[in-house]
Design a protein around this motif. Structure first.
Motif, PDB file in Angstrom:
ATOM      1  N   GLY A  76      19.180 -19.648  -6.160  1.00  0.00           N
ATOM      2  CA  GLY A  76      20.417 -19.037  -6.633  1.00  0.00           C
ATOM      3  C   GLY A  76      20.383 -17.523  -6.546  1.00  0.00           C
ATOM      4  N   GLU A  77      21.556 -16.934  -6.645  1.00  0.00           N
ATOM      5  CA  GLU A  77      21.689 -15.483  -6.501  1.00  0.00           C
ATOM      6  C   GLU A  77      20.970 -14.731  -7.609  1.00  0.00           C
ATOM      7  N   GLY A  78      20.835 -15.353  -8.788  1.00  0.00           N
ATOM      8  CA  GLY A  78      20.199 -14.659  -9.903  1.00  0.00           C
ATOM      9  C   GLY A  78      18.684 -14.729  -9.891  1.00  0.00           C
ATOM     10  N   ALA A  79      18.108 -15.477  -8.964  1.00  0.00           N
ATOM     11  CA  ALA A  79      16.650 -15.603  -8.915  1.00  0.00           C
ATOM     12  C   ALA A  79      16.018 -14.291  -8.480  1.00  0.00           C
ATOM     13  N   HIS A  80      14.833 -14.053  -8.969  1.00  0.00           N
ATOM     14  CA  HIS A  80      14.108 -12.834  -8.609  1.00  0.00           C
ATOM     15  C   HIS A  80      12.987 -13.195  -7.642  1.00  0.00           C
ATOM     16  N   ALA A  81      12.771 -12.340  -6.654  1.00  0.00           N
ATOM     17  CA  ALA A  81      11.718 -12.555  -5.667  1.00  0.00           C
ATOM     18  C   ALA A  81      10.817 -11.331  -5.612  1.00  0.00           C
ATOM     19  N   TRP A  82       9.562 -11.556  -5.351  1.00  0.00           N
ATOM     20  CA  TRP A  82       8.583 -10.484  -5.231  1.00  0.00           C
ATOM     21  C   TRP A  82       7.922 -10.561  -3.842  1.00  0.00           C
ATOM     22  N   ILE A  83       7.852  -9.434  -3.176  1.00  0.00           N
ATOM     23  CA  ILE A  83       7.188  -9.348  -1.877  1.00  0.00           C
ATOM     24  C   ILE A  83       5.945  -8.485  -2.053  1.00  0.00           C
ATOM     25  N   LEU A  84       4.789  -9.053  -1.742  1.00  0.00           N
ATOM     26  CA  LEU A  84       3.531  -8.319  -1.841  1.00  0.00           C
ATOM     27  C   LEU A  84       2.912  -8.215  -0.449  1.00  0.00           C
ATOM     28  N   VAL A  85       2.674  -6.989   0.012  1.00  0.00           N
ATOM     29  CA  VAL A  85       2.072  -6.745   1.322  1.00  0.00           C
ATOM     30  C   VAL A  85       0.631  -6.296   1.105  1.00  0.00           C
ATOM     31  N   GLU A  86      -0.310  -7.001   1.713  1.00  0.00           N
ATOM     32  CA  GLU A  86      -1.727  -6.667   1.614  1.00  0.00           C
ATOM     33  C   GLU A  86      -2.247  -6.306   3.008  1.00  0.00           C
ATOM     34  N   ASP A  87      -2.745  -5.095   3.131  1.00  0.00           N
ATOM     35  CA  ASP A  87      -3.249  -4.591   4.412  1.00  0.00           C
ATOM     36  C   ASP A  87      -4.768  -4.719   4.415  1.00  0.00           C
ATOM     37  N   GLU A  88      -5.258  -5.766   5.066  1.00  0.00           N
ATOM     38  CA  GLU A  88      -6.694  -6.027   5.109  1.00  0.00           C
ATOM     39  C   GLU A  88      -7.263  -5.578   6.456  1.00  0.00           C
ATOM     40  N   PRO A  89      -8.578  -5.440   6.567  1.00  0.00           N
ATOM     41  CA  PRO A  89      -9.161  -4.954   7.822  1.00  0.00           C
ATOM     42  C   PRO A  89      -8.855  -5.831   9.029  1.00  0.00           C
ATOM     43  N   ASP A  90      -8.845  -7.160   8.823  1.00  0.00           N
ATOM     44  CA  ASP A  90      -8.663  -8.055   9.968  1.00  0.00           C
ATOM     45  C   ASP A  90      -7.333  -8.785   9.976  1.00  0.00           C
ATOM     46  N   ALA A  91      -6.498  -8.569   8.980  1.00  0.00           N
ATOM     47  CA  ALA A  91      -5.226  -9.290   8.926  1.00  0.00           C
ATOM     48  C   ALA A  91      -4.273  -8.581   7.971  1.00  0.00           C
ATOM     49  N   PRO A 110      -7.304  -5.864  17.584  1.00  0.00           N
ATOM     50  CA  PRO A 110      -8.329  -4.807  17.561  1.00  0.00           C
ATOM     51  C   PRO A 110      -7.774  -3.438  17.915  1.00  0.00           C
ATOM     52  N   GLY A 111      -6.737  -3.385  18.761  1.00  0.00           N
ATOM     53  CA  GLY A 111      -6.243  -2.089  19.215  1.00  0.00           C
ATOM     54  C   GLY A 111      -5.372  -1.373  18.201  1.00  0.00           C
ATOM     55  N   VAL A 112      -5.005  -2.049  17.115  1.00  0.00           N
ATOM     56  CA  VAL A 112      -4.135  -1.428  16.108  1.00  0.00           C
ATOM     57  C   VAL A 112      -4.925  -1.285  14.820  1.00  0.00           C
ATOM     58  N   ALA A 113      -5.367  -0.091  14.521  1.00  0.00           N
ATOM     59  CA  ALA A 113      -6.195   0.142  13.342  1.00  0.00           C
ATOM     60  C   ALA A 113      -5.321   0.372  12.124  1.00  0.00           C
ATOM     61  N   ARG A 114      -5.904   0.155  10.975  1.00  0.00           N
ATOM     62  CA  ARG A 114      -5.205   0.472   9.725  1.00  0.00           C
ATOM     63  C   ARG A 114      -5.029   1.977   9.608  1.00  0.00           C
ATOM     64  N   ARG A 115      -3.982   2.357   8.938  1.00  0.00           N
ATOM     65  CA  ARG A 115      -3.731   3.779   8.740  1.00  0.00           C
ATOM     66  C   ARG A 115      -4.874   4.376   7.931  1.00  0.00           C
ATOM     67  N   GLY A 116      -5.449   5.455   8.458  1.00  0.00           N
ATOM     68  CA  GLY A 116      -6.542   6.101   7.779  1.00  0.00           C
ATOM     69  C   GLY A 116      -7.899   5.692   8.286  1.00  0.00           C
ATOM     70  N   GLU A 117      -7.946   4.664   9.191  1.00  0.00           N
ATOM     71  CA  GLU A 117      -9.238   4.225   9.730  1.00  0.00           C
ATOM     72  C   GLU A 117      -9.527   4.831  11.086  1.00  0.00           C
ATOM     73  N   THR A 118      -8.574   5.519  11.702  1.00  0.00           N
ATOM     74  CA  THR A 118      -8.781   6.101  13.020  1.00  0.00           C
ATOM     75  C   THR A 118      -9.892   7.136  12.959  1.00  0.00           C
ATOM     76  N   GLY A 119     -10.834   7.025  13.900  1.00  0.00           N
ATOM     77  CA  GLY A 119     -11.906   8.002  13.967  1.00  0.00           C
ATOM     78  C   GLY A 119     -13.125   7.623  13.159  1.00  0.00           C
ATOM     79  N   ARG A 120     -13.064   6.456  12.475  1.00  0.00           N
ATOM     80  CA  ARG A 120     -14.251   6.023  11.727  1.00  0.00           C
ATOM     81  C   ARG A 120     -15.354   5.606  12.661  1.00  0.00           C
ATOM     82  N   PRO A 166       0.829  -1.207   0.000  1.00  0.00           N
ATOM     83  CA  PRO A 166       0.000   0.000   0.000  1.00  0.00           C
ATOM     84  C   PRO A 166       0.866   1.262   0.000  1.00  0.00           C
ATOM     85  N   GLY A 167       0.262   2.347  -0.409  1.00  0.00           N
ATOM     86  CA  GLY A 167       0.984   3.617  -0.418  1.00  0.00           C
ATOM     87  C   GLY A 167       1.081   4.251   0.952  1.00  0.00           C
TER      88      GLY A 167
END
Length: 419
Positions: free
Chosen positions: A331-346, A409-419, A301-302
Motif C-alpha cells: 500500500g501507499e502508506g507502507a514504508h521502505a528502507w534501502i540499504l546500500v553496502e559497498d563491499e570489496p568484492d560486491a 576487478p577494473g572498477v575499484a571502490r572509491r578511495g581504494e585507487t592507488g592502494r 556510504p558517505g
C-alpha cells in the motif's frame, strides 16, 4: 577455433615426420635396392610433393577433394613402384614399401575431410595396392592392412562425431543468446508496457462509458502480452520463485492508479552511455537517490558507490521494481528502507518494507498467472549480471529483498585507487 583444427595440424606434422622416416629407410637400404636411382627418383618426388602441399593439409578449406585424390595417387604409385625397384626377396620378407607409413597420412586426410565413408574408400584403395605389391595375401600384410583400414574408419567416425558436437554447441549458444535477448525485452515490457496497460484498464473502469471499453481492450492486450512472456524460455532453476503481481497498477496519492515511478522509468529505458561496457563507472547512489522520499529511506556510504554503467543501471532498475512491488502489495502508506553496502568484492542493496509480507507459495502462483515482475525485472537482471536476488518474508513481518552484484576487478571502490 574448429574442433577438428588440431587434427589438421597433427596430420601436417605426421606427413613431415613420416617423410623423414621414409627417407631414412631409403638411405639405410640404398645398397639393397635393385634400382636405387629409380627409388631415389620417387623419394625426390615424394619429398617435393610433401613440401609443396604442407599448407594444403593445414585446414579443411585448403584440403580439397582434388588434392586428396592426388595425394593418394602419389602414395599408390609409390606402393606399386616398389616391386620394380626393390629385390623380390626383400619384398617377401616384408620390407616396407617406398612411401612406407607416409601412405597412412593420405588415408587420414580422407578421414578428417570426409568422415569414415571417405576413409573406408581410401584405405580400401591402399589395401588393394599393397596386395598387388606383395603378389598375394600374405598374413603379415593382411594384418597391417586391416589395422590401417580399421584405424582410418574409426578416426573418420570420431571426426564426424566432433563435427556434430560442434554444430550442437553452436546451436545451443545461439539459443542461449536468443533467450537472453528475449528475457531482456520481456523486462523492458514489464517495466513499461504492462504498467501502462494496467493503468489504462483501471482508469477506464473508474471513468466508465467509452473509456471503460478502452480499458477492457487494454486489459485483454495485457493478458495476451503476459501470456506471450510467460510462455517464453524458462529463466532457470529459480524461476518458480519468480513472479509478483504487475507493477502497473500502482496506487496514486489519492488511492487511484498511476504509472510507475519516474525514477524507475528513467532507469529502465535510458540507454547506456557510449562506451558503457568499458567507460566511466556510474554512481549507484546517484541512481537510487530519486527513490528517496517520505516513505522511502535511502542509506548508504558517505562516498559514491561506482559500478560499471550497465551493472549500475540494471541494479537500480531492479531496486525500482522491488519498490513498485512494495507499493502494490503493502500500500501507499507502507514504508521502505534501502540499504546500500559497498563491499570489496560486491555491492549489496537491501530493500525492506513494513508491509504484510508475502504468503508462502504466492510467487509461484503469480508466475503461473503470467506475472513476471520478480522473474524478469529483478531476478533476471541480477542473474545476467552474475549476481543474486534473495527474498526473506513472513506474513505480518514485512519483506526483505537482498540484491547482490559482484564488483568487476577494473572498477575499484572509491578511495581504494592507488592502494
Amino acid at each position: 577455433m574448429s574442433v577438428e583444427q588440431p587434427l589438421w595440424r597433427a596430420l601436417t606434422a605426421y606427413r613431415v615426420l613420416t617423410l623423414l622416416y621414409a627417407l631414412v629407410l631409403y638411405v639405410h637400404g640404398f645398397d639393397d635396392y635393385e634400382h636405387p636411382l629409380g627409388a631415389g627418383a620417387y623419394m625426390l618426388v615424394l619429398t617435393v610433393w610433401t613440401a609443396l602441399t604442407v599448407r594444403m593439409v593445414s585446414s579443411a578449406e585448403r584440403c580439397t577433394l582434388r588434392f586428396l585424390v592426388g595425394d593418394l595417387t602419389v602414395a599408390v604409385v609409390g606402393i606399386l613402384l616398389t616391386p620394380l625397384v626393390d629385390a623380390h626377396d626383400r619384398i617377401a620378407e616384408g620390407t616396407p614399401t617406398l612411401p612406407s607409413i607416409w601412405t597412412a597420412g593420405a588415408v587420414l586426410g580422407f578421414a578428417v575431410k570426409g568422415g569414415w565413408r571417405w576413409a573406408a574408400w581410401a584405405s580400401t584403395v591402399v589395401c588393394a595396392a599393397n596386395i598387388i605389391e606383395r603378389g598375394g595375401f600374405a598374413q603379415d600384410a593382411v594384418h597391417m592392412l586391416m589395422l590401417v583400414w580399421v584405424a582410418s574408419v574409426a578416426i573418420g567416425y570420431v571426426v564426424e562425431v566432433a563435427r556434430a558436437s560442434e554444430r550442437t554447441l553452436a546451436r545451443a549458444l545461439r539459443i542461449e543468446a536468443a533467450t537472453r535477448e528475449r528475457e531482456r525485452l520481456a523486462r523492458d515490457i514489464h517495466d513499461g508496457v504492462l504498467q501502462v496497460l494496467a493503468m489504462v484498464q483501471r482508469r477506464g473502469a473508474a471513468i466508465g462509458g467509452e473509456a471503460a471499453e478502452l480499458g477492457r481492450m487494454a486489459g485483454e492486450q495485457e493478458i495476451a502480452l503476459r501470456t506471450l512472456i510467460s510462455t517464453g524460455p524458462a529463466t532457470g532453476p529459480g524461476a518458480q520463485d519468480a513472479a509478483a503481481p504487475p507493477a502497473g497498477s500502482l496506487p496514486g496519492p489519492a488511492g487511484g492508479p498511476r504509472a510507475a515511478s519516474p525514477a524507475l522509468a528513467a532507469v529502465a529505458v535510458a540507454p547506456a552511455p557510449d562506451g558503457a561496457d568499458g567507460g566511466e563507472p556510474r554512481d549507484l547512489l546517484a541512481l537510487l537517490a530519486p527513490h528517496a522520499g517520505s516513505h522511502v529511506t535511502l542509506s548508504g556510504p558517505g562516498t559514491p558507490v561506482p559500478l560499471p554503467a550497465p551493472a549500475a543501471t540494471e541494479l537500480a532498475a531492479a531496486v525500482g521494481a522491488a519498490l513498485d512491488n512494495v507499493r502494490v502489495h503493502a500500500g501507499e502508506g507502507a514504508h521502505a528502507w534501502i540499504l546500500v553496502e559497498d563491499e570489496p568484492d560486491a555491492v549489496t542493496v537491501t530493500v525492506r518494507d513494513d508491509g504484510p509480507g508475502i504468503p508462502e507459495g504466492r510467487l509461484a502462483d503469480a508466475e503461473r498467472e503470467g506475472r513476471l515482475g520478480v522473474a524478469l525485472s529483478i531476478r533476471g537482471r541480477l542473474r545476467d549480471l552474475g549476481g543474486s536476488a534473495e527474498w526473506i518474508s513472513a506474513p505480518g513481518q514485512g519483506t526483505e529483498v537482498e540484491l547482490k552484484v559482484p564488483r568487476r576487478p577494473g572498477v575499484a571502490r572509491r578511495g581504494e585507487t592507488g592502494r
